[in-house]
Scaffold this motif. Structure first.
Motif, PDB file in Angstrom:
ATOM      1  N   SER A   1      -5.930  -9.855 -12.529  1.00 50.80           N
ATOM      2  CA  SER A   1      -7.068 -10.348 -11.903  1.00 50.80           C
ATOM      3  C   SER A   1      -8.487 -10.047 -12.567  1.00 50.80           C
ATOM      4  N   ASP A   2      -9.352 -10.843 -12.187  1.00 47.56           N
ATOM      5  CA  ASP A   2     -10.772 -10.605 -12.646  1.00 47.56           C
ATOM      6  C   ASP A   2     -11.294  -9.271 -11.786  1.00 47.56           C
ATOM      7  N   HIS A   3     -10.908  -9.079 -10.642  1.00 49.30           N
ATOM      8  CA  HIS A   3     -11.359  -7.766  -9.760  1.00 49.30           C
ATOM      9  C   HIS A   3     -10.935  -6.446 -10.671  1.00 49.30           C
ATOM     10  N   VAL A   4      -9.701  -6.627 -11.082  1.00 57.26           N
ATOM     11  CA  VAL A   4      -9.202  -5.395 -11.675  1.00 57.26           C
ATOM     12  C   VAL A   4      -9.580  -5.116 -13.015  1.00 57.26           C
TER      13      VAL A   4
ATOM     14  N   ILE B   1      -6.292  -3.061  -4.231  1.00 62.96           N
ATOM     15  CA  ILE B   1      -6.623  -3.646  -2.764  1.00 62.96           C
ATOM     16  C   ILE B   1      -5.603  -3.335  -2.078  1.00 62.96           C
ATOM     17  N   CYS B   2      -5.911  -3.164  -0.474  1.00 59.59           N
ATOM     18  CA  CYS B   2      -4.927  -2.878   0.266  1.00 59.59           C
ATOM     19  C   CYS B   2      -5.098  -3.853   1.604  1.00 59.59           C
ATOM     20  N   SER B   3      -3.922  -4.522   2.057  1.00 66.25           N
ATOM     21  CA  SER B   3      -4.023  -5.061   3.604  1.00 66.25           C
ATOM     22  C   SER B   3      -2.834  -4.793   4.289  1.00 66.25           C
ATOM     23  N   GLN B   4      -1.940  -3.699   4.078  1.00 64.73           N
ATOM     24  CA  GLN B   4      -0.896  -3.444   4.952  1.00 64.73           C
ATOM     25  C   GLN B   4      -0.992  -1.910   4.972  1.00 64.73           C
TER      26      GLN B   4
END
Length: 281
Positions: free
Chosen positions: A165-168, A132-135
């Motif tokens: 994580s569950d997402h990964v 994921i990316c937030s920066q």
């Protein structure tokens, strides 16, 4: 016949010398990392992985221990693949092996940066691996003179790979995670096709709110083609995506998916792919 590639951890001076030689071949304009750097990293929480076709080193992944004052993580610095072995799935194989080894060492986060307009990397990092990316980092490395980066600010997304994580786990287990379609989302850059058949960002939209469940950031499918034909258009794409990523990250959105359009040969020049953003919960 497809080559049979295997990955393994590298520790010795002899192995890391081969990594340095391969790095020098992959990035001709850069100075490869000195062996004293990589071997020190390996002895202090870092990881170097090699991909081998029998006894031939054809790819590598180098990462070192990171700490931001609060949390330890693994900083994934370089992944290189021999030109004769591109599109063989080696990048994904090395990243999966990196995850396995990082978990053994006690990490739960791996980070790295990449150019958001390089969609091959986006497809691997976001769609296949579940980062994921937030920066968004403007001109992260300053002026770069290699063929991929020359003439354009070296902006980067920071990829965060939460490997437990569950997402990964879901993404890795289902070959790309949950499917999202373009019609499910609102688009934050309006795109036209110019007379040469290239996509052009004509308007950035920064007025969308949390009422929108998902947002799409379009990016050209073949950015290097645009850069080779029209540097000013390539720069326009850099500035447009910089604007929307920076704005929406500040509003609490994050990149959670990537939609790759499968297009016909005659549509390749004009096609776009899409980042998918959701509000950080």
């Amino acid at each position: 016949m497809e080559p049979h590639i295997s990955a393994r951890l590298l520790h010795s001076v002899e192995e890391l010398t081969l990594v340095r030689e391969l790095e020098g071949m992959v990035w001709e304009a850069d100075h490869p990392l000195p062996i004293h750097q990589t071997i020190t990293a390996v002895k202090n929480g870092g990881i170097v992985l090699g991909a081998y076709d029998e006894d031939k080193l054809v790819g590598f992944q180098y990462s070192f221990a990171g700490f931001d004052g609060k949390k330890a993580y693994l900083c994934s610095h370089a992944l290189g693949i021999h030109t004769d072995y591109r599109k063989c799935g080696i990048g994904e194989m090395l990243k999966r092996a990196q995850r396995d080894e990082a978990i053994k060492k006690g990490y739960d986060l791996i980070t790295w940066t990449y150019d958001p307009l390089e969609t091959v990397n986006a497809n691997l990092n976001i769609k296949k691996l579940g980062a994921i990316c937030s920066q968004y980092i403007e001109n992260c490395y300053g002026e770069m003179l290699d063929s991929l980066n020359a003439g354009i600010p070296s902006d980067r997304l920071l990829a965060e790979w939460w490997i437990n994580s569950d997402h990964v786990a879901e993404t890795l287990g289902h070959n790309g995670g949950a499917q999202v379609t373009v019609t499910d989302c609102s688009t934050v850059i309006k795109v036209n096709i110019n007379d040469q058949g290239y996509p052009v960002p004509v308007e950035t939209i920064t007025s969308l709110t949390t009422k929108d469940v998902r947002l799409l950031v379009p990016v050209p499918a073949f950015y290097q083609n645009i850069k080779g034909h029209d540097l000013s258009l390539a720069l326009s794409w850099r500035m447009a995506t910089r604007s929307v990523f920076t704005h929406y990250f500040q509003q609490g959105w994050q990149v959670v998916g990537f939609i790759k359009n499968e297009v016909a040969e005659h549509e390749k020049t004009s096609s776009v792919h899409y980042y998918v953003m959701e509000k950080n919960k």
